[in-house]
Motif scaffolding. Structure first.
Motif, mmCIF file in Angstrom:
data_model
loop_
_atom_site.group_PDB
_atom_site.id
_atom_site.type_symbol
_atom_site.label_atom_id
_atom_site.label_comp_id
_atom_site.label_asym_id
_atom_site.label_seq_id
_atom_site.Cartn_x
_atom_site.Cartn_y
_atom_site.Cartn_z
ATOM 1 N N HIS B 207 0.908 -1.220 -0.036
ATOM 2 C CA HIS B 207 -0.091 -0.092 0.005
ATOM 3 C C HIS B 207 0.841 1.321 -0.105
ATOM 4 O O HIS B 207 0.518 2.445 -0.389
ATOM 5 C CB HIS B 207 -0.825 0.088 1.529
ATOM 6 N N LYS B 208 2.154 1.300 0.440
ATOM 7 C CA LYS B 208 3.059 2.329 0.211
ATOM 8 C C LYS B 208 3.737 2.264 -0.982
ATOM 9 O O LYS B 208 4.470 3.428 -1.119
ATOM 10 C CB LYS B 208 3.978 2.147 1.480
ATOM 11 N N LEU B 209 3.757 1.580 -1.936
ATOM 12 C CA LEU B 209 4.449 1.414 -2.798
ATOM 13 C C LEU B 209 3.830 2.507 -3.986
ATOM 14 O O LEU B 209 2.812 2.485 -4.290
ATOM 15 C CB LEU B 209 4.715 0.107 -3.682
ATOM 16 N N PHE B 210 4.947 3.274 -4.660
ATOM 17 C CA PHE B 210 4.608 4.211 -5.756
ATOM 18 C C PHE B 210 5.454 4.193 -6.744
ATOM 19 O O PHE B 210 6.814 4.181 -6.481
ATOM 20 C CB PHE B 210 4.328 5.606 -5.226
ATOM 21 N N GLY B 211 5.336 3.800 -8.183
ATOM 22 C CA GLY B 211 5.982 3.563 -9.239
ATOM 23 C C GLY B 211 6.548 4.758 -10.038
ATOM 24 O O GLY B 211 5.675 5.499 -10.016
ATOM 25 N N LEU B 212 7.910 4.836 -10.452
ATOM 26 C CA LEU B 212 8.040 5.751 -11.427
ATOM 27 C C LEU B 212 8.599 5.128 -12.885
ATOM 28 O O LEU B 212 9.310 4.250 -12.796
ATOM 29 C CB LEU B 212 9.376 6.744 -11.000
ATOM 30 N N SER B 213 7.913 5.420 -13.906
ATOM 31 C CA SER B 213 8.621 5.003 -15.110
ATOM 32 C C SER B 213 8.974 5.983 -16.067
ATOM 33 O O SER B 213 8.886 7.041 -15.620
ATOM 34 C CB SER B 213 7.534 4.448 -15.715
ATOM 35 N N ILE B 214 9.548 5.559 -17.139
ATOM 36 C CA ILE B 214 10.042 6.496 -17.869
ATOM 37 C C ILE B 214 10.206 5.921 -19.290
ATOM 38 O O ILE B 214 10.158 4.889 -19.513
ATOM 39 C CB ILE B 214 11.261 6.984 -17.335
ATOM 40 N N LEU B 215 10.030 7.247 -20.394
ATOM 41 C CA LEU B 215 10.338 6.585 -21.674
ATOM 42 C C LEU B 215 11.677 5.836 -22.015
ATOM 43 O O LEU B 215 12.489 6.424 -21.703
ATOM 44 C CB LEU B 215 10.046 7.618 -22.776
ATOM 45 N N PRO B 216 11.765 4.552 -22.460
ATOM 46 C CA PRO B 216 13.196 4.056 -22.834
ATOM 47 C C PRO B 216 14.004 4.939 -23.588
ATOM 48 O O PRO B 216 15.226 5.022 -23.305
ATOM 49 C CB PRO B 216 12.709 2.775 -23.768
ATOM 50 N N GLU B 217 13.608 5.876 -24.563
ATOM 51 C CA GLU B 217 14.632 6.727 -25.214
ATOM 52 C C GLU B 217 15.267 7.890 -24.248
ATOM 53 O O GLU B 217 16.550 7.875 -24.472
ATOM 54 C CB GLU B 217 13.832 7.453 -26.334
ATOM 55 N N ARG B 218 14.258 8.447 -23.451
ATOM 56 C CA ARG B 218 14.881 9.140 -22.493
ATOM 57 C C ARG B 218 15.824 8.569 -21.249
ATOM 58 O O ARG B 218 17.011 9.074 -21.062
ATOM 59 C CB ARG B 218 13.561 10.113 -21.731
ATOM 60 N N LEU B 219 15.233 7.391 -21.065
ATOM 61 C CA LEU B 219 16.262 6.747 -19.890
ATOM 62 C C LEU B 219 17.783 6.182 -20.676
ATOM 63 O O LEU B 219 18.572 6.499 -19.868
ATOM 64 C CB LEU B 219 15.352 5.363 -19.535
ATOM 65 N N SER B 220 17.510 5.779 -21.755
ATOM 66 C CA SER B 220 18.867 5.563 -22.469
ATOM 67 C C SER B 220 19.856 6.778 -22.556
ATOM 68 O O SER B 220 20.930 6.841 -22.285
ATOM 69 C CB SER B 220 18.522 4.866 -24.103
ATOM 70 N N GLU B 221 19.015 8.035 -23.043
ATOM 71 C CA GLU B 221 19.903 9.289 -23.040
ATOM 72 C C GLU B 221 20.628 9.471 -21.457
ATOM 73 O O GLU B 221 21.667 9.872 -21.593
ATOM 74 C CB GLU B 221 18.778 10.467 -23.196
ATOM 75 N N ILE B 222 19.828 9.429 -20.539
ATOM 76 C CA ILE B 222 20.208 9.677 -19.227
ATOM 77 C C ILE B 222 21.424 8.704 -18.689
ATOM 78 O O ILE B 222 22.379 9.019 -18.211
ATOM 79 C CB ILE B 222 18.942 9.574 -18.148
ATOM 80 N N ARG B 223 21.084 7.363 -19.064
ATOM 81 C CA ARG B 223 22.146 6.356 -18.669
ATOM 82 C C ARG B 223 23.533 6.497 -19.533
ATOM 83 O O ARG B 223 24.742 6.254 -18.994
ATOM 84 C CB ARG B 223 21.413 4.761 -18.872
ATOM 85 N N ASN B 224 23.481 7.059 -20.880
ATOM 86 C CA ASN B 224 24.412 7.069 -21.510
ATOM 87 C C ASN B 224 25.306 8.328 -20.880
ATOM 88 O O ASN B 224 26.573 8.364 -21.336
ATOM 89 C CB ASN B 224 24.134 7.339 -23.169
ATOM 90 N N GLU B 225 24.745 9.235 -20.468
ATOM 91 C CA GLU B 225 25.587 10.366 -19.789
ATOM 92 C C GLU B 225 26.515 9.609 -18.576
ATOM 93 O O GLU B 225 27.683 10.269 -18.403
ATOM 94 C CB GLU B 225 24.676 11.434 -19.236
ATOM 95 N N ARG B 226 26.076 8.864 -17.974
ATOM 96 C CA ARG B 226 26.664 8.061 -16.941
ATOM 97 C C ARG B 226 27.735 6.903 -17.342
ATOM 98 O O ARG B 226 28.831 7.017 -16.958
ATOM 99 C CB ARG B 226 25.652 7.550 -15.909
ATOM 100 N N ARG B 227 27.174 6.219 -18.166
ATOM 101 C CA ARG B 227 28.102 5.022 -18.791
ATOM 102 C C ARG B 227 28.055 5.042 -20.301
ATOM 103 O O ARG B 227 27.165 4.036 -20.751
ATOM 104 C CB ARG B 227 27.611 3.917 -18.147
ATOM 105 N N PRO B 228 28.664 5.864 -20.856
ATOM 106 C CA PRO B 228 28.468 5.740 -22.379
ATOM 107 C C PRO B 228 28.726 4.521 -23.126
ATOM 108 O O PRO B 228 29.740 3.963 -22.798
ATOM 109 C CB PRO B 228 29.539 6.885 -22.777
ATOM 110 N N GLY B 229 27.819 4.246 -24.109
ATOM 111 C CA GLY B 229 28.055 2.983 -24.953
ATOM 112 C C GLY B 229 27.923 1.611 -24.120
ATOM 113 O O GLY B 229 28.329 0.598 -24.718
#
Lengths: 282, 282
Positions: B207-229
């Protein structure tokens, strides 16, 4: 989002509403600032994202319901950008104070330009450079919390130092979240006092260092909540650590302030002044 | 403290001042909210802690200096509680908009009581229960970031779940810092998808859980800034993780929102509505 209300204050028989077509964060900050001038508590209701006529009518229904129940005008703080939504809300039985409607029109005259009437602009900024800087600063501050990393300290805007539990962590996070300031923090610990020197990675960045100190009595209280009865929390040890930390900061020429009776907002504002981050363009 | 200004906007030849006898945080929030209605950038100067006549005269000197230099009235947003300080500031050559002076007096009439004229109340609250709750919530959220601990989850107000880099950490910290909400967060990782189950400590607190989702394209962008390629950042992997996470949340009946184009303020406000934390007394 603070209020200085305390448990002995009377509770007013009035509901306060914060109504906004965006998050309502500005309406709430605005309302709290005005309400804290009164020694009363209020029941407070947040009505964010009121961005259609239907939602506006629903908000009016809630405001009028409170009026019927309490027999006194509810207080309504709002930030309504669209004139048609504002008109609907203002027709409620509440007492209305609106930031945008009050101040935007005189400013249009002063600047000689029309405003854009765009909803939710203050907190709907996920794609701006400034927002990205804030998120990057939060990640930086988390990665550099409590001396966890000395990587990339050259990109820090400020490095907070002080004894454990002097307020470094919440202040670093606040600076990052609110102002996009990359704030690292480093604890000063007994090993540093024995050596009589700063942690070895810090002297290279002396101009970025800012100290937090705290009254030993208050520090002991805070530490006792975490580790009751420990040597770490004892007044004697807190006195020793605070004395040594202040002596070290004095010797190294590090600016510092006492966090004892200050909120993280007050500490952060003082640091911004010291690091000359109080002039910006955007 | 956001603004939606972007790099293509013209810079107005006007300085904006935020003047306050406290931190100036309210004055700045107030001013930004009004200024974002105009498609211009402004040079902005924060003048906090203006709490003596001397400091007020010094502030006036700065405002008048900007007037002389720019040949146009500076815009002054203020939250001045003391009438004598307000009088000094208002005599400057700026255009003045003051939150307290504008709204407190009508509210005194409405409530039939006098205001206290106490300086800096909104953000000078280090000794209140509410402030302590906020600091405790920050410590809680830090200790429960990224699934670091499943201790005391029973005291969490909300537990955010979602794939790595969907915005859980900054949202948890914002909820804690701004609202005193104890927000834990737990990543959903490939091991969970293979098992087709939530991390084992979570079902007890569904009952306390709340989810965050995100568009895969945006997620890939964000992750590529951290670990490119990396495989981790690849669009293919991001698509897989987001699909699986959404399927799992759907199966478990967990509410979620998409964080893709939302600021942490907008995400947090939506969560507060969902967990019914939008009515408070204080």
């Amino acid at each position: 989002m603070n209020s200085s209300a305390n448990s002995t204050m009377p509770i007013a028989n009035r509901t306060v509403f914060f109504v906004s077509d965006g998050t309502g964060i500005t309406a709430e900050t605005f309302g709290h600032s005005v309400l804290t001038q009164f020694d009363m508590k209020f029941k407070q209701v947040r009505l964010p994202f009121i961005d259609t006529l239907d939602k506006a009518h629903e908000a009016v229904r809630k405001i009028n319901e409170a009026f019927e129940k309490e027999g006194a005008r509810p207080i309504v703080f709002s930030t309504l950008v669209k004139t048609d939504l504002a008109k609907v809300i203002f027709a409620s039985k509440g007492m209305h104070m609106d930031l945008i409607q009050t101040f935007v029109s005189p400013l249009e005259q002063e600047l000689g330009v029309k405003s854009t009437h765009t909803i939710g602009r203050s907190h709907n900024v996920a794609d701006t450079e400034e927002y990205k800087n804030r998120i990057e600063a939060i990640n930086f501050s988390l990665a550099h919390d409590d001396g966890q990393s000395d990587k990339n300290l050259s990109t820090a805007d400020v490095i907070l130092v002080g004894v454990s539990r002097s307020g470094k962590t919440p202040t670093s996070l606040y600076l990052a979240m609110q102002y996009g300031i990359k704030a690292a923090n480093y604890p000063l610990i007994p090993e540093d006092f024995e050596r009589g020197k700063l942690p070895s990675c810090l002297p290279a960045y002396k101009h970025k260092l800012f100290g937090l100190s705290i009254l030993p009595e208050r520090l002991s209280e805070i530490r006792n909540e975490r580790r009751p009865g420990s040597k770490y929390a004892s007044l004697e040890n807190c006195r020793y650590e605070v004395n040594e930390a202040e002596a070290l900061m004095r010797k190294e020429g590090i600016r510092w302030l006492s966090s004892t009776a200050k909120s993280i907002e007050e500490i952060s504002t003082t640091i911004l002044q010291e690091i000359k981050a109080d002039v910006r363009i955007y």
